[in-house]
Design a protein around this motif. Structure first.
Motif, PDB file in Angstrom:
ATOM      1  N   ILE A 123     -20.916   5.084 -24.601  1.00  0.00           N
ATOM      2  CA  ILE A 123     -20.211   4.947 -23.318  1.00  0.00           C
ATOM      3  C   ILE A 123     -19.493   6.265 -23.049  1.00  0.00           C
ATOM      4  N   PRO A 130     -17.252  15.386 -24.301  1.00  0.00           N
ATOM      5  CA  PRO A 130     -17.609  16.078 -25.549  1.00  0.00           C
ATOM      6  C   PRO A 130     -17.914  15.139 -26.713  1.00  0.00           C
ATOM      7  N   ARG A 182     -20.111   7.131 -16.222  1.00  0.00           N
ATOM      8  CA  ARG A 182     -19.656   6.642 -14.918  1.00  0.00           C
ATOM      9  C   ARG A 182     -19.760   7.709 -13.817  1.00  0.00           C
ATOM     10  N   ARG A 230     -18.166  17.162 -13.486  1.00  0.00           N
ATOM     11  CA  ARG A 230     -16.983  16.494 -12.953  1.00  0.00           C
ATOM     12  C   ARG A 230     -15.749  17.149 -13.601  1.00  0.00           C
ATOM     13  N   ILE A 286      -9.459  17.516 -17.570  1.00  0.00           N
ATOM     14  CA  ILE A 286      -8.404  18.368 -18.130  1.00  0.00           C
ATOM     15  C   ILE A 286      -8.734  18.600 -19.609  1.00  0.00           C
ATOM     16  N   ALA A 297     -17.146   6.383 -26.168  1.00  0.00           N
ATOM     17  CA  ALA A 297     -16.683   7.767 -25.999  1.00  0.00           C
ATOM     18  C   ALA A 297     -16.165   7.935 -24.577  1.00  0.00           C
ATOM     19  N   GLY A 322     -13.203   8.238 -23.338  1.00  0.00           N
ATOM     20  CA  GLY A 322     -11.988   9.016 -23.100  1.00  0.00           C
ATOM     21  C   GLY A 322     -10.859   8.146 -22.560  1.00  0.00           C
ATOM     22  N   VAL A 349     -12.724   2.131 -22.567  1.00  0.00           N
ATOM     23  CA  VAL A 349     -13.455   0.918 -22.192  1.00  0.00           C
ATOM     24  C   VAL A 349     -13.310  -0.199 -23.238  1.00  0.00           C
ATOM     25  N   GLY A 404     -13.122   9.995 -30.044  1.00  0.00           N
ATOM     26  CA  GLY A 404     -12.268  10.836 -29.202  1.00  0.00           C
ATOM     27  C   GLY A 404     -11.104  10.075 -28.605  1.00  0.00           C
ATOM     28  N   PRO A 459      -1.084  17.183 -25.713  1.00  0.00           N
ATOM     29  CA  PRO A 459      -1.877  18.396 -25.453  1.00  0.00           C
ATOM     30  C   PRO A 459      -1.332  19.689 -26.068  1.00  0.00           C
ATOM     31  N   GLY A 488      -7.291  18.043 -28.542  1.00  0.00           N
ATOM     32  CA  GLY A 488      -8.035  16.875 -28.074  1.00  0.00           C
ATOM     33  C   GLY A 488      -9.538  16.958 -28.273  1.00  0.00           C
TER      34      GLY A 488
HETATM   35  C1  LIG Z   1      -2.404  17.374 -19.888  1.00  0.00           C
HETATM   36  C2  LIG Z   1      -3.519  17.467 -20.899  1.00  0.00           C
HETATM   37  C3  LIG Z   1      -3.944  18.723 -21.352  1.00  0.00           C
HETATM   38  C4  LIG Z   1      -4.960  18.819 -22.309  1.00  0.00           C
HETATM   39  N1  LIG Z   1      -5.327  20.047 -22.780  1.00  0.00           N
HETATM   40  C5  LIG Z   1      -6.269  20.140 -23.750  1.00  0.00           C
HETATM   41  C6  LIG Z   1      -6.693  21.408 -24.246  1.00  0.00           C
HETATM   42  O1  LIG Z   1      -6.240  22.474 -23.812  1.00  0.00           O
HETATM   43  N2  LIG Z   1      -7.648  21.425 -25.214  1.00  0.00           N
HETATM   44  C7  LIG Z   1      -8.201  20.273 -25.714  1.00  0.00           C
HETATM   45  O2  LIG Z   1      -9.046  20.341 -26.621  1.00  0.00           O
HETATM   46  N3  LIG Z   1      -7.844  19.061 -25.242  1.00  0.00           N
HETATM   47  C8  LIG Z   1      -6.899  18.973 -24.281  1.00  0.00           C
HETATM   48  N4  LIG Z   1      -6.569  17.741 -23.781  1.00  0.00           N
HETATM   49  C9  LIG Z   1      -7.278  16.557 -24.302  1.00  0.00           C
HETATM   50  C10 LIG Z   1      -8.711  16.443 -23.751  1.00  0.00           C
HETATM   51  O3  LIG Z   1      -8.660  16.295 -22.362  1.00  0.00           O
HETATM   52  C11 LIG Z   1      -9.388  15.230 -24.365  1.00  0.00           C
HETATM   53  O4  LIG Z   1      -8.986  15.076 -25.705  1.00  0.00           O
HETATM   54  C12 LIG Z   1     -10.921  15.312 -24.366  1.00  0.00           C
HETATM   55  O5  LIG Z   1     -11.413  15.456 -23.071  1.00  0.00           O
HETATM   56  C13 LIG Z   1     -11.488  14.050 -25.015  1.00  0.00           C
HETATM   57  O6  LIG Z   1     -12.882  14.049 -24.978  1.00  0.00           O
HETATM   58  P1  LIG Z   1     -13.672  12.661 -24.965  1.00  0.00           P
HETATM   59  O7  LIG Z   1     -15.109  13.000 -25.115  1.00  0.00           O
HETATM   60  O8  LIG Z   1     -13.062  11.718 -25.926  1.00  0.00           O
HETATM   61  O9  LIG Z   1     -13.377  12.032 -23.517  1.00  0.00           O
HETATM   62  P2  LIG Z   1     -13.593  12.602 -22.051  1.00  0.00           P
HETATM   63  O10 LIG Z   1     -13.767  14.060 -22.051  1.00  0.00           O
HETATM   64  O11 LIG Z   1     -12.480  12.047 -21.229  1.00  0.00           O
HETATM   65  O12 LIG Z   1     -14.964  11.952 -21.579  1.00  0.00           O
HETATM   66  C14 LIG Z   1     -15.049  10.555 -21.339  1.00  0.00           C
HETATM   67  C15 LIG Z   1     -16.188  10.270 -20.369  1.00  0.00           C
HETATM   68  O13 LIG Z   1     -16.355   8.847 -20.271  1.00  0.00           O
HETATM   69  C16 LIG Z   1     -16.619   8.500 -18.928  1.00  0.00           C
HETATM   70  N5  LIG Z   1     -16.224   7.090 -18.691  1.00  0.00           N
HETATM   71  C17 LIG Z   1     -14.974   6.577 -18.608  1.00  0.00           C
HETATM   72  N6  LIG Z   1     -15.010   5.252 -18.371  1.00  0.00           N
HETATM   73  C18 LIG Z   1     -16.332   4.913 -18.298  1.00  0.00           C
HETATM   74  C19 LIG Z   1     -17.023   3.680 -18.066  1.00  0.00           C
HETATM   75  N7  LIG Z   1     -16.384   2.528 -17.810  1.00  0.00           N
HETATM   76  N8  LIG Z   1     -18.383   3.682 -18.070  1.00  0.00           N
HETATM   77  C20 LIG Z   1     -19.062   4.837 -18.295  1.00  0.00           C
HETATM   78  N9  LIG Z   1     -18.447   6.045 -18.507  1.00  0.00           N
HETATM   79  C21 LIG Z   1     -17.102   6.070 -18.527  1.00  0.00           C
HETATM   80  C22 LIG Z   1     -15.782   9.480 -18.122  1.00  0.00           C
HETATM   81  O14 LIG Z   1     -16.285   9.637 -16.811  1.00  0.00           O
HETATM   82  C23 LIG Z   1     -15.893  10.767 -18.967  1.00  0.00           C
HETATM   83  O15 LIG Z   1     -16.920  11.616 -18.516  1.00  0.00           O
HETATM   84  C24 LIG Z   1      -5.567  17.624 -22.815  1.00  0.00           C
HETATM   85  C25 LIG Z   1      -5.157  16.383 -22.346  1.00  0.00           C
HETATM   86  C26 LIG Z   1      -4.129  16.295 -21.405  1.00  0.00           C
HETATM   87  C27 LIG Z   1      -3.700  14.935 -20.924  1.00  0.00           C
END
Ligand SMILES: Cc1cc2nc3c(=O)[nH]c(=O)nc-3n(C[C@H](O)[C@H](O)[C@H](O)COP(=O)(O)OP(=O)(O)OC[C@H]3O[C@@H](n4cnc5c(N)ncnc54)[C@H](O)[C@@H]3O)c2cc1C
Length: 419
Positions: free
Chosen positions: A12, A16, A37, A42, A45, A163, A165, A169, A296, A304, A309
């Motif tokens: 999901i 990353p 989604r 897209r 942050i 995954a 974020g 979910v 993640g 942050p 993250g």
């Molecule tokens: C203010 C702030 C600053 C930050 N700065 C940094 C930084 O400088 N460096 C760093 O490493 N991290 C930073 N982070 C953290 C970073 O944003 C996250 O840790 C990172 O993006 C997590 O990756 P992920 O793959 O877990 O989730 P995400 O990158 O959030 O990807 C999740 C994906 O799941 C999809 N999704 C969500 N719900 C559904 C659904 N129901 N069905 C299908 N798809 C869905 C979303 O569209 C998204 O594309 C920061 C966070 C914040 C809040």
């Protein structure tokens, strides 16, 4: 009769953690279906990467694709408070491994990773949102909606990686959410044309500046390779109440209070919307179940301040793929030890440093003029993301070591630092 599955592992989210997990699974020959989604690219942050992430991308054979992405080279971090500066050069670190990284526009970065996973055979459906999951039978069932056509799709798989974020979910659907120990913080952020002309400014580093009157309020400046940068400010939610106006007015007022940032950004062009995100720290009761695990940010997000993250996200992907590989081969897997605790080790290291950042101890150490260089190298490793390297005493015994350092700092580093 053999059961047919839509995928061995359904993931999901294609951020990353999802994209790296998909690629690592494809390397091992598994069928992967990713439901995302959004349409890519897209906005997301989280733009400053750490060297540990590059090490993990190398393992997934994704690093060269990122190196060709024309992103801003990064080799360290610069922390500032008033006229004090602590510069960490990732080349001078304790742990072995990659010593450089990039600062990235996440839309582009995440798309490169997802495209790379797709090129390796991962089936990625964009604009498809997870609506429901059913773990009551022998195999997981997932219900999703195609956001373009409205069509409902039902999938059957052998295992689910969440995954998603901040979408979180499975924590929401399975009632796994628990509050974070951190207070609710907020961030205002945007992208600007920075027009920085200060010759001493180093675009190879993230700059973090502490508010002149509030040590728990801080700013980031993350330069990109195209003359633009990401800027933001972080504080407890209640702190922002004293700053009325639009988000842009509030961010500009806060930047005017930082001597460092107002000087660097005096010719900046604020040409993009200022966004806000609140209460992003989160936790869960468990990171895994019989047929799922959380990757993640779907599992936990700390804070942050140390740009940890994405590193935690891709590390979770690596650990989860090792475990699910065993599971799919019919072997017994100790998810608690080999996934949850293994991941938690590094997360807890970061947690100790995040807590020390906000209570001021970490700032006292790094801004201390006599801070010993060998200690700085070990701390630099953690700032590079090597928070799982237990050969580093500041990882293995992070809380105790930091406490000793804080005490030595109060004694002006007149005593030895043990090692
Ligand atoms: C203010 C702030 C600053 C930050 N700065 C940094 C930084 O400088 N460096 C760093 O490493 N991290 C930073 N982070 C953290 C970073 O944003 C996250 O840790 C990172 O993006 C997590 O990756 P992920 O793959 O877990 O989730 P995400 O990158 O959030 O990807 C999740 C994906 O799941 C999809 N999704 C969500 N719900 C559904 C659904 N129901 N069905 C299908 N798809 C869905 C979303 O569209 C998204 O594309 C920061 C966070 C914040 C809040």
């Amino acid at each position: 009769m053999f059961m047919t599955f839509d995928a061995d592992v359904l993931i999901i989210g294609a951020g990353p953690s999802g994209a790296v997990a998909a690629k690592l699974l494809r390397q091992r020959g598994y069928q992967v279906l990713v439901l995302e989604r959004a349409e890519f690219p897209r906005f997301s942050i989280g733009e400053s990467m750490l060297p540990q992430t590059m090490e993990l991308l190398k393992k997934a054979d994704m690093l060269s694709a990122i190196e060709q992405g024309d992103f801003q080279f990064k080799d360290g971090a610069c922390f500032c408070a008033g006229n004090k500066e602590a510069i960490f050069d990732f080349g001078k670190q304790f742990s072995n491994g990659h010593t450089t990284a990039f600062q990235v526009e996440r839309g582009k970065f995440d798309k490169i990773l997802a495209d790379n996973a797709a090129a390796a055979g991962a089936d990625i459906h964009y604009s498809e949102e997870i609506l429901d999951v059913d773990f009551s039978g022998a195999h997981p069932k997932v219900k999703a909606k195609d956001l373009k056509t409205g069509k409902l799709n039902n999938y059957q798989c052998r295992f689910v990686f969440d995954a998603s974020g901040f979408g979180r979910v499975l924590p929401r659907l399975l009632d796994l959410e628990t509050p974070s120990n951190f207070p609710s913080r907020q961030s205002l952020f945007t992208h600007i044309e920075d027009n920085i002309i200060d010759a001493s400014y180093d675009r190879h580093k993230i700059t973090v500046d502490v508010h002149p009157h509030h040590r728990d309020v801080w700013y980031w400046l993350i330069p990109f390779s195209n003359g633009r940068c990401s800027i933001g400010v972080v504080a407890e939610e209640s702190f922002f109440e004293q700053y009325p106006g639009t988000n842009e007015e509030r961010l500009k007022k806060l930047i005017s209070e930082s001597a460092k940032f107002s000087s660097l950004l005096k010719q900046a062009n604020y040409d993009s919307r200022v966004n806000q995100i609140t209460g992003y720290s989160a936790n869960v009761k468990t990171l895994w179940g019989e047929h799922f695990c959380l990757l993640g940010n779907a599992g936990e997000f700390l804070d942050p301040v140390f740009s940890s993250g994405v590193t935690i996200a891709v590390k979770s992907a690596d650990l989860a793929v090792n475990c699910v590989d065993q599971f799919l081969q019919g072997k017994t897997v100790d998810w608690q030890s080999d996934y949850a605790q293994a991941l938690q080790k590094g997360v807890d290291t970061f947690r100790v440093y995040v807590e020390a950042w906000y209570n001021g101890d970490f700032q006292d150490i790094i801004f201390h003029e006599n801070a010993p260089e060998n200690v700085k190298d070990m701390i630099c490793s953690i700032l590079s993301g090597y928070a799982w390297d237990e050969t580093n005493p500041y990882v293995a015994q992070s809380r105790r070591r930091l406490k000793v350092l804080t005490e030595l700092c109060q004694l002006e580093f007149t005593a030895d630092t043990e090692d």
